[in-house]
Design a protein around this motif. Structure first.
Motif, short mmCIF file in Angstrom:
data_model
loop_
_atom_site.label_atom_id
_atom_site.label_comp_id
_atom_site.label_asym_id
_atom_site.label_seq_id
_atom_site.Cartn_x
_atom_site.Cartn_y
_atom_site.Cartn_z
N PRO A 79 -1.29 -0.04 3.62
CA PRO A 79 -2.49 0.01 4.46
C PRO A 79 -3.78 -0.17 3.67
N ARG A 80 -3.79 0.27 2.41
CA ARG A 80 -5.00 0.19 1.61
C ARG A 80 -5.36 -1.24 1.23
N LEU A 81 -4.40 -2.17 1.42
CA LEU A 81 -4.67 -3.59 1.16
C LEU A 81 -4.95 -4.35 2.45
N GLY A 82 -5.22 -3.61 3.51
CA GLY A 82 -5.56 -4.24 4.78
C GLY A 82 -4.41 -4.38 5.75
N GLY A 83 -3.20 -4.03 5.33
CA GLY A 83 -2.06 -4.07 6.23
C GLY A 83 -1.43 -5.43 6.39
N PHE A 154 -2.85 -2.34 -8.31
CA PHE A 154 -3.73 -2.67 -7.19
C PHE A 154 -4.23 -1.43 -6.45
N ALA A 155 -3.75 -0.24 -6.83
CA ALA A 155 -4.14 0.98 -6.13
C ALA A 155 -5.57 1.37 -6.48
N LEU A 156 -6.33 1.76 -5.47
CA LEU A 156 -7.69 2.21 -5.71
C LEU A 156 -7.68 3.55 -6.42
N GLY A 157 -8.68 3.78 -7.25
CA GLY A 157 -8.80 5.05 -7.94
C GLY A 157 -9.49 6.08 -7.08
N PRO A 158 -9.46 7.36 -7.49
CA PRO A 158 -10.12 8.41 -6.71
C PRO A 158 -11.62 8.17 -6.62
N ASP A 190 -11.68 9.51 3.98
CA ASP A 190 -11.63 8.45 4.98
C ASP A 190 -10.19 8.22 5.46
N PRO A 191 -9.75 8.98 6.47
CA PRO A 191 -8.35 8.89 6.92
C PRO A 191 -7.98 7.57 7.56
N ARG A 192 -8.94 6.73 7.89
CA ARG A 192 -8.63 5.50 8.61
C ARG A 192 -7.75 4.54 7.79
N PRO A 193 -6.86 3.82 8.46
CA PRO A 193 -6.09 2.77 7.75
C PRO A 193 -7.03 1.70 7.23
N GLY A 194 -6.61 1.03 6.17
CA GLY A 194 -7.45 0.01 5.58
C GLY A 194 -7.74 -1.15 6.51
N TYR A 195 -6.89 -1.37 7.53
CA TYR A 195 -7.08 -2.48 8.43
C TYR A 195 -7.88 -2.08 9.68
N GLN A 196 -8.40 -0.84 9.70
CA GLN A 196 -9.22 -0.40 10.82
C GLN A 196 -10.54 0.13 10.28
N ARG A 197 -11.31 -0.72 9.66
CA ARG A 197 -12.54 -0.28 9.04
C ARG A 197 -13.79 -0.75 9.79
#
Length: 229
Positions: A79-83, A154-158, A190-197
């Protein structure tokens, strides 16, 4: 010949996150979130925890109990890559794996003897849904487990994907005081999925027996309602 290994549930982790939506994406991101590890009756032997007082952190090995399925896919869509971008399942921490097992590092808050459940462990920073089955726990060893120079791929950092939280005090007062900090810290992730921004959508998470409803506009998360479940 394929061999199998029987896994036993030794405990359950009880947290304020009643659903997957809203759970911190990794352990340790919301250290203010308190949870309780309750052992199954056959493992409620205080001797099993002897020496634990010398450690500050634990590894929890647990089951993605809400993601058990018969089949598996070699690729998943984080999800963090946009799904939409596919990555190898073994290059992610996706719950959809050949064996639905999770690994989390948590802070030991305290160990106490409960009159009904025997020895229980209170921990901070867990990223587990309420009632998650735990298969094992092991002490965290700083000299072996810490790798400050490790690469994160590819994982985002804190802190790279957080939001500012706007929660009116009158709404926050609906929660017990000891739960308020953890809620704000959870929302800041930010609990939202990456593809719902996109802006304008309404969201809600279930936290500590409350429905917390919010919108996000221009990097600010606005809480507009907190109601008891």
């Amino acid at each position: 010949m394929a061999q199998t290994c029987e896994m036993k549930i030794i405990a359950h982790l009880y947290s304020d996150y009643d659903t997957k939506f809203g759970v911190p994406r990794q352990s340790g991101l919301v250290d203010s979130a308190l949870a309780c590890l309750v052992f199954e009756p056959e493992y409620r032997n205080p001797d099993a925890l002897r020496g634990l007082e010398g450690f500050s952190h634990l590894w929890l090995i647990w089951q993605f109990s809400q993601a058990v399925r018969e089949d598996w896919s070699p690729t998943v869509r984080p999800p963090r890559l946009g799904g939409n971008t596919r990555m190898g399942v073994f290059a992610t921490r996706s719950p959809f794996r050949p064996n639905p097992i999770g690994l989390s590092c948590v802070t030991i808050d305290r160990v106490e003897n409960h009159p009904v459940h025997g020895p229980v462990i209170w921990v901070r920073g867990a990223d587990l849904v309420n009632g998650t089955p735990v298969l094992d726990l092991k002490p965290y060893l700083p000299y072996a487990d810490s790798r400050p120079d490790a690469r994160g791929g590819f994982a985002l950092g804190p802190g790279e994907d957080t939001v500012e939280v706007d929660c009116p005090p009158r709404l926050l007062e609906s929660l017990p005081q000891e739960k308020r900090g953890a809620l704000l810290d959870t929302l800041a992730q930010d609990p939202r999925p990456g593809y719902q921004r996109g802006g304008g959508r309404r969201y809600g998470i279930s936290f500590a027996g409350f429905d917390v409803r919010f919108t996000v506009e221009n990097g600010v998360l606005h809480v507009y309602e907190i109601v008891k479940n």
